[in-house]
Motif scaffolding. Structure first.
Motif, mmCIF file in Angstrom:
data_model
loop_
_atom_site.group_PDB
_atom_site.id
_atom_site.type_symbol
_atom_site.label_atom_id
_atom_site.label_comp_id
_atom_site.label_asym_id
_atom_site.label_seq_id
_atom_site.Cartn_x
_atom_site.Cartn_y
_atom_site.Cartn_z
ATOM 1 N N LEU A 2 0.827 -1.198 0.000
ATOM 2 C CA LEU A 2 0.000 0.000 0.000
ATOM 3 C C LEU A 2 0.860 1.247 0.000
ATOM 4 C CD1 LEU A 2 -2.761 -0.742 2.651
ATOM 5 C CD2 LEU A 2 -3.106 -0.385 0.234
ATOM 6 N N MET A 8 -7.909 8.244 2.005
ATOM 7 C CA MET A 8 -8.498 7.861 0.725
ATOM 8 C C MET A 8 -9.689 8.772 0.458
ATOM 9 S SD MET A 8 -10.804 4.483 1.486
ATOM 10 C CE MET A 8 -12.307 4.639 2.474
ATOM 11 N N MET A 29 -8.027 5.451 5.850
ATOM 12 C CA MET A 29 -7.917 4.119 5.249
ATOM 13 C C MET A 29 -8.430 3.058 6.225
ATOM 14 S SD MET A 29 -6.551 2.690 2.417
ATOM 15 C CE MET A 29 -5.119 3.648 1.926
ATOM 16 N N LEU A 38 -8.626 -6.194 2.659
ATOM 17 C CA LEU A 38 -8.568 -4.799 2.252
ATOM 18 C C LEU A 38 -8.408 -4.801 0.736
ATOM 19 C CD1 LEU A 38 -8.476 -1.797 2.913
ATOM 20 C CD2 LEU A 38 -5.990 -1.985 3.110
ATOM 21 N N ALA A 40 -8.369 -2.687 -2.919
ATOM 22 C CA ALA A 40 -8.249 -1.440 -3.667
ATOM 23 C C ALA A 40 -9.312 -1.464 -4.766
ATOM 24 C CB ALA A 40 -6.853 -1.312 -4.268
ATOM 25 N N GLU A 104 -11.939 4.592 -2.726
ATOM 26 C CA GLU A 104 -10.692 4.012 -3.220
ATOM 27 C C GLU A 104 -10.353 2.665 -2.584
ATOM 28 O OE1 GLU A 104 -7.673 7.370 -4.482
ATOM 29 O OE2 GLU A 104 -8.509 7.845 -2.499
ATOM 30 N N TYR A 105 -10.707 2.487 -1.321
ATOM 31 C CA TYR A 105 -10.402 1.236 -0.611
ATOM 32 C C TYR A 105 -11.597 0.831 0.241
ATOM 33 C CZ TYR A 105 -5.501 2.066 -1.819
ATOM 34 O OH TYR A 105 -4.328 2.284 -2.507
ATOM 35 N N HIS A 334 -6.589 4.612 -7.724
ATOM 36 C CA HIS A 334 -6.029 4.263 -6.415
ATOM 37 C C HIS A 334 -4.538 4.058 -6.597
ATOM 38 C CE1 HIS A 334 -5.630 0.000 -7.556
ATOM 39 N NE2 HIS A 334 -6.764 0.199 -8.183
#
Length: 337
Positions: A2, A8, A29, A38, A40, A104-105, A334
């Protein structure tokens, strides 16, 4: 790995309403727990359901709310021994009552994702979950068999795109109701006959094609008053499933048709907190991916949209008033080192 950045961005709905008030906001995040991934997020497909809920709201939502139920992304963090492993591309449908995927995440339960074969592009995979799963559930509830006649109302939509193809695999004769501009596409998917739903003589057309007895099965995609119209087109003891609920059914019609009625709810797997149902969504996602990879099923065409407040609002506005020939898919930037 990451990026070192622990922030994010997400696009949020400030509150529900016809104005579709959206903002881009910064978030911390998220961190996955046990049996979580997790991810992306790379693509989010928007449905008519996303637009309807953005306008009308949902009783379990807290605002601001992040929209987006169908997403594709890459696993960037997972505990040792948790599958799929880091680096896997996955597709999934998320819980309607929780925050969505226009970000984004996101942290996702590992049992709810389907791993994407190398031969299927991410922008294709993201069009499959909600609509494809609803179609599979509908075909199963209808218990379609060789030779059955199946009618699909508002067949220009995404669920019908898949339902036509899976019904044909089971040997059904498929009759679609849609606007004229969609007829060629529906015939290319395998529909045997397409009725122009804007014509006044639909009843006569139906009788000419299937006789007075009615259809063996009906997939009702709109709900409301259209459900009663579809029920009248059903044969005695026929099978009908609805995607969007229906009101009171006149007693006379119930006795006249003696229908077998079913309701399809992909969101129910989450709202009922059923682990088995959620895992089943994962299996259906894998089936859809495998069928697209093998060429058994055609995926919808895609229109890529920027991760931008104005662009997303425009898409939601269009989805409220029309059926898009191409599936709107938001491409989310991302950073993965």
């Amino acid at each position: 790995m990451l990026s070192a950045n622990t922030k994010m961005y997400a696009i949020e709905l400030v509150e529900s309403g016809p104005q579709l008030e959206l903002v881009k906001a910064e978030h911390v995040m998220p961190e996955p727990g046990d049996n979580e991934l997790l991810v992306a997020i790379e693509y989010v497909a928007l449905n008519h359901l996303d637009a309807k809920l953005a306008r009308d709201g949902f009783e379990q939502w807290e605002y601001p709310h992040i929209l987006g139920l169908d997403a594709v992304g890459t696993v960037v963090k997972a505990a040792k021994g948790v599958f799929p492993a880091k680096g896997s591309r996955v597709v999934f449908n998320v819980c309607l009552s929780q925050q969505g995927m226009l970000r984004e995440y996101a942290v996702i339960p590992n049992h709810s994702v389907s791993e994407i074969p190398d031969s299927v592009g991410s922008e294709t995979a993201v069009t499959l979950p909600n609509a494809g799963m609803a179609a599979l559930l509908a075909i199963e509830k209808l218990q379609i068999q060789q030779g059955d006649t199946l009618a699909i109302n508002s067949a220009q939509g995404a669920v019908a795109h898949f339902a036509i193809q899976y019904a044909k695999m089971r040997g059904a004769q498929v009759f679609a109701f849609a606007q004229k501009s969609h007829h060629r596409r529906l015939l290319s998917l395998g529909a045997d006959f397409v009725f122009d739903c804007e014509q006044n003589n639909i009843c006569e057309q139906v009788k000419r094609e299937v006789g007075n007895g009615g259809f063996d099965c009906v997939l009702n995609t709109q709900g409301g008053a259209s459900f009663l119209q579809d029920l009248q087109r059903l044969r005695f003891c026929g099978r009908i499933v609805c995607l969007n609920g229906f009101g009171e059914i006149p007693e006379r019609l119930l006795f006249e048709k003696a229908p077998n009625i079913g309701v399809v709810s992909v969101a129910g797997a989450w709202l009922a907190n059923s682990l088995c149902a959620q895992q089943r969504l994962c299996f259906m996602g894998q089936q859809l991916l495998n069928d697209v990879a093998s060429g058994k099923v055609k995926s919808p065409e895609v229109s890529l949209i920027d991760f931008d407040v104005s662009a997303v609002r425009d898409v939601l506005s269009r989805l409220l008033t029309q059926t898009c020939q191409q599936r709107p898919v938001i491409k989310i930037p991302h950073q993965v080192d």
